[in-house]
Design a protein around this motif. Sequence first.
Motif, PDB file in Angstrom:
ATOM      1  N   VAL A   1       7.098  -3.625   5.379  1.00  0.00           N
ATOM      2  CA  VAL A   1       8.326  -3.723   4.458  1.00  0.00           C
ATOM      3  C   VAL A   1       9.583  -2.744   5.151  1.00  0.00           C
ATOM      4  CG1 VAL A   1       9.515  -3.145   2.324  1.00  0.00           C
ATOM      5  CG2 VAL A   1       7.185  -3.869   2.532  1.00  0.00           C
ATOM      6  N   ALA A   2       9.100  -1.615   5.748  1.00  0.00           N
ATOM      7  CA  ALA A   2      10.152  -0.795   6.541  1.00  0.00           C
ATOM      8  C   ALA A   2      10.853  -1.523   7.799  1.00  0.00           C
ATOM      9  CB  ALA A   2       9.273   0.274   7.093  1.00  0.00           C
ATOM     10  N   ARG A   3      10.057  -2.392   8.594  1.00  0.00           N
ATOM     11  CA  ARG A   3      10.514  -3.272   9.489  1.00  0.00           C
ATOM     12  C   ARG A   3      11.432  -4.154   8.918  1.00  0.00           C
ATOM     13  NH1 ARG A   3       4.855  -3.429  11.284  1.00  0.00           N
ATOM     14  NH2 ARG A   3       5.012  -5.749  10.633  1.00  0.00           N
TER      15      ARG A   3
ATOM     16  N   PRO B   1      -5.371   1.592 -12.991  1.00  0.00           N
ATOM     17  CA  PRO B   1      -4.484   0.508 -12.273  1.00  0.00           C
ATOM     18  C   PRO B   1      -4.729   0.431 -10.714  1.00  0.00           C
ATOM     19  CG  PRO B   1      -2.999   2.494 -12.968  1.00  0.00           C
ATOM     20  CD  PRO B   1      -4.445   2.621 -13.512  1.00  0.00           C
ATOM     21  N   PHE B   2      -4.761  -0.675 -10.409  1.00  0.00           N
ATOM     22  CA  PHE B   2      -4.916  -1.058  -8.813  1.00  0.00           C
ATOM     23  C   PHE B   2      -3.652  -2.356  -8.615  1.00  0.00           C
ATOM     24  CE2 PHE B   2      -8.844   0.621  -9.859  1.00  0.00           C
ATOM     25  CZ  PHE B   2      -9.313   1.143  -8.651  1.00  0.00           C
ATOM     26  N   PRO B   3      -3.435  -2.047  -7.430  1.00  0.00           N
ATOM     27  CA  PRO B   3      -2.273  -3.273  -6.771  1.00  0.00           C
ATOM     28  C   PRO B   3      -3.033  -4.457  -7.042  1.00  0.00           C
ATOM     29  CG  PRO B   3      -2.972  -1.813  -5.025  1.00  0.00           C
ATOM     30  CD  PRO B   3      -3.520  -0.985  -6.123  1.00  0.00           C
ATOM     31  N   LEU B   4      -2.231  -5.649  -7.010  1.00  0.00           N
ATOM     32  CA  LEU B   4      -2.996  -6.835  -7.103  1.00  0.00           C
ATOM     33  C   LEU B   4      -2.895  -7.138  -5.721  1.00  0.00           C
ATOM     34  CD1 LEU B   4      -0.786  -8.620 -10.081  1.00  0.00           C
ATOM     35  CD2 LEU B   4      -3.347  -7.912  -9.914  1.00  0.00           C
ATOM     36  N   PRO B   5      -3.942  -7.829  -5.211  1.00  0.00           N
ATOM     37  CA  PRO B   5      -4.306  -8.324  -3.994  1.00  0.00           C
ATOM     38  C   PRO B   5      -3.520  -9.550  -3.756  1.00  0.00           C
ATOM     39  CG  PRO B   5      -6.222  -8.868  -5.196  1.00  0.00           C
ATOM     40  CD  PRO B   5      -5.203  -8.053  -6.087  1.00  0.00           C
ATOM     41  N   PRO B   6      -3.179  -9.856  -2.467  1.00  0.00           N
ATOM     42  CA  PRO B   6      -3.644  -9.095  -1.201  1.00  0.00           C
ATOM     43  C   PRO B   6      -2.302  -7.998  -1.031  1.00  0.00           C
ATOM     44  CG  PRO B   6      -2.237 -11.301  -0.790  1.00  0.00           C
ATOM     45  CD  PRO B   6      -2.565 -11.131  -2.308  1.00  0.00           C
ATOM     46  N   VAL B   7      -2.802  -6.866  -0.573  1.00  0.00           N
ATOM     47  CA  VAL B   7      -2.053  -5.534  -0.264  1.00  0.00           C
ATOM     48  C   VAL B   7      -1.790  -5.573   1.312  1.00  0.00           C
ATOM     49  CG1 VAL B   7      -1.908  -3.288  -0.574  1.00  0.00           C
ATOM     50  CG2 VAL B   7      -2.954  -4.551  -2.333  1.00  0.00           C
ATOM     51  N   VAL B   8      -0.419  -5.381   1.515  1.00  0.00           N
ATOM     52  CA  VAL B   8       0.148  -5.179   3.085  1.00  0.00           C
ATOM     53  C   VAL B   8       0.597  -3.772   3.141  1.00  0.00           C
ATOM     54  CG1 VAL B   8       0.469  -7.663   3.107  1.00  0.00           C
ATOM     55  CG2 VAL B   8       2.261  -6.138   2.430  1.00  0.00           C
TER      56      VAL B   8
ATOM     57  N   ASP C   1       0.909  -1.205   0.168  1.00  0.00           N
ATOM     58  CA  ASP C   1      -0.154   0.169  -0.062  1.00  0.00           C
ATOM     59  C   ASP C   1       0.761   1.276   0.134  1.00  0.00           C
ATOM     60  OD1 ASP C   1      -1.784   2.134   0.318  1.00  0.00           O
ATOM     61  OD2 ASP C   1      -2.135   1.519   2.356  1.00  0.00           O
ATOM     62  N   THR C   2       1.164   1.610  -1.072  1.00  0.00           N
ATOM     63  CA  THR C   2       2.014   2.965  -1.351  1.00  0.00           C
ATOM     64  C   THR C   2       1.208   3.819  -2.729  1.00  0.00           C
ATOM     65  OG1 THR C   2       3.516   2.428  -3.177  1.00  0.00           O
ATOM     66  CG2 THR C   2       4.160   1.646  -0.933  1.00  0.00           C
ATOM     67  N   PRO C   3       1.733   5.163  -2.509  1.00  0.00           N
ATOM     68  CA  PRO C   3       1.194   5.758  -3.716  1.00  0.00           C
ATOM     69  C   PRO C   3       1.769   5.684  -4.969  1.00  0.00           C
ATOM     70  CG  PRO C   3       2.020   7.343  -1.803  1.00  0.00           C
ATOM     71  CD  PRO C   3       2.481   5.924  -1.657  1.00  0.00           C
ATOM     72  N   ILE C   4       2.580   4.769  -5.326  1.00  0.00           N
ATOM     73  CA  ILE C   4       3.244   4.504  -6.504  1.00  0.00           C
ATOM     74  C   ILE C   4       2.091   4.046  -7.535  1.00  0.00           C
ATOM     75  CG2 ILE C   4       3.691   2.002  -6.405  1.00  0.00           C
ATOM     76  CD1 ILE C   4       6.432   2.454  -7.503  1.00  0.00           C
ATOM     77  N   TYR C   5       1.093   3.561  -7.344  1.00  0.00           N
ATOM     78  CA  TYR C   5       0.149   3.398  -8.354  1.00  0.00           C
ATOM     79  C   TYR C   5      -0.737   4.553  -8.919  1.00  0.00           C
ATOM     80  CZ  TYR C   5       1.013  -1.238  -6.536  1.00  0.00           C
ATOM     81  OH  TYR C   5       1.955  -2.518  -6.057  1.00  0.00           O
ATOM     82  N   GLN C   6      -0.897   5.333  -8.011  1.00  0.00           N
ATOM     83  CA  GLN C   6      -1.380   6.787  -8.330  1.00  0.00           C
ATOM     84  C   GLN C   6      -0.623   7.520  -9.264  1.00  0.00           C
ATOM     85  OE1 GLN C   6      -1.713   5.813  -4.981  1.00  0.00           O
ATOM     86  NE2 GLN C   6      -3.733   6.104  -4.335  1.00  0.00           N
TER      87      GLN C   6
ATOM     88  N   GLY D   1      -0.936   4.782  -0.052  1.00  0.00           N
ATOM     89  CA  GLY D   1      -1.863   4.969  -1.077  1.00  0.00           C
ATOM     90  C   GLY D   1      -3.278   4.864  -0.710  1.00  0.00           C
ATOM     91  N   SER D   2      -3.750   4.676   0.325  1.00  0.00           N
ATOM     92  CA  SER D   2      -5.038   4.335   1.000  1.00  0.00           C
ATOM     93  C   SER D   2      -5.666   2.972   0.031  1.00  0.00           C
ATOM     94  CB  SER D   2      -5.867   5.670   0.729  1.00  0.00           C
ATOM     95  OG  SER D   2      -5.299   6.709   1.640  1.00  0.00           O
ATOM     96  N   TRP D   3      -4.747   2.041  -0.338  1.00  0.00           N
ATOM     97  CA  TRP D   3      -5.490   0.913  -0.938  1.00  0.00           C
ATOM     98  C   TRP D   3      -5.622  -0.167   0.358  1.00  0.00           C
ATOM     99  CZ3 TRP D   3      -5.815   1.722  -5.807  1.00  0.00           C
ATOM    100  CH2 TRP D   3      -4.904   2.438  -6.388  1.00  0.00           C
ATOM    101  N   PRO D   4      -6.716  -0.750  -0.057  1.00  0.00           N
ATOM    102  CA  PRO D   4      -7.357  -1.717   0.937  1.00  0.00           C
ATOM    103  C   PRO D   4      -6.024  -2.736   1.457  1.00  0.00           C
ATOM    104  CG  PRO D   4      -8.843  -1.403  -0.688  1.00  0.00           C
ATOM    105  CD  PRO D   4      -7.717  -0.918  -1.139  1.00  0.00           C
TER     106      PRO D   4
END
Length: 296
Positions: A213-215, A201-208, A186-191, A285-288
């Motif tokens: 990733v930062a951890r 475009p939408f990120p392919l599920p499942p989105v985390v 879930d990042t703004p890269i898709y927008q 990116g406010s994706w589910p």
Amino acid sequence: MVRVVVITGGSRGIGRAAALRFARRDTRLVLVARDEVALASAAEACRRRGAEVLTLAIDLATPEGPARARDAAIVRFGRIDVWVAAASVFSYGSVEDTPDAVRDRVVETNLVGHMRAARAVLPHFRARGGGTIVFVGSLYSQVAGPYVSSYVAAKHGLLGFARSLRQEMLAHRGIRVRVVLPASIDTPIYQRTANYTGRTPFPLPPVVSADRVARAIVRVTRGRRLEVGVGAAQFVTRPLQAIAPRVYDRFIRALQRTLGLRRRPAAPTPGAVLAPQHDPGAVSGSWPRVPVRRPR
């Protein structure tokens, strides 16, 4: 000891999430990205957590960009301990429909820029006797998908480059090369992606979440794992492509056309690939997302 961490792509998404994670650990941060507005916003968020922050509005896709970032970090803080290569741009489109300039910039940013950065920072690490490079790859470093060929090619190349570099660095025990491989995040890269498909475009599920990733990025700078995958899709797509490549090809094409590229019309756009789109930036990116179950 306070560490000096350079994060390319530190203004948004995974890079910004990593900056916020490191900022909680008494780290001097150097955030590198093209967008001065988003950099300022990310830096302020890190400073509120107690970090000292230097921002550098540098395009890592330019030949001199990585060396400029290295030099500025050393002038300000005296050294570099960790270099997080998270800068990334994305594009959708068939091989025929994607403009040459967009294809080339995706490869320059996602692959060549990180190769130049490694070349720039390695002499400093050798002189100091150690340092860590963390490359942020992708699930697409290991599998393929339709209509994202430029991104897939760059991320495949980045993983191969990181592995070759790691082998070369066996002679320099203090220099560590790590790779983090996110799936759909879930990042703004898709927008902000370039898009020449006529669909949305939408990120392919499942989105985390990007924070997962930062951890992982923070952990690999101190741990022994060489490569770490993040995201549920890792456990399905890689084995399927290896065991049944024809089935995988049909599956991923159908998934991309139904969930990754929705039928909502979208005009052709280079997005933020060729030039930055100035805004305050964000981690999400406010994706589910897939909910994370916490132990009780």
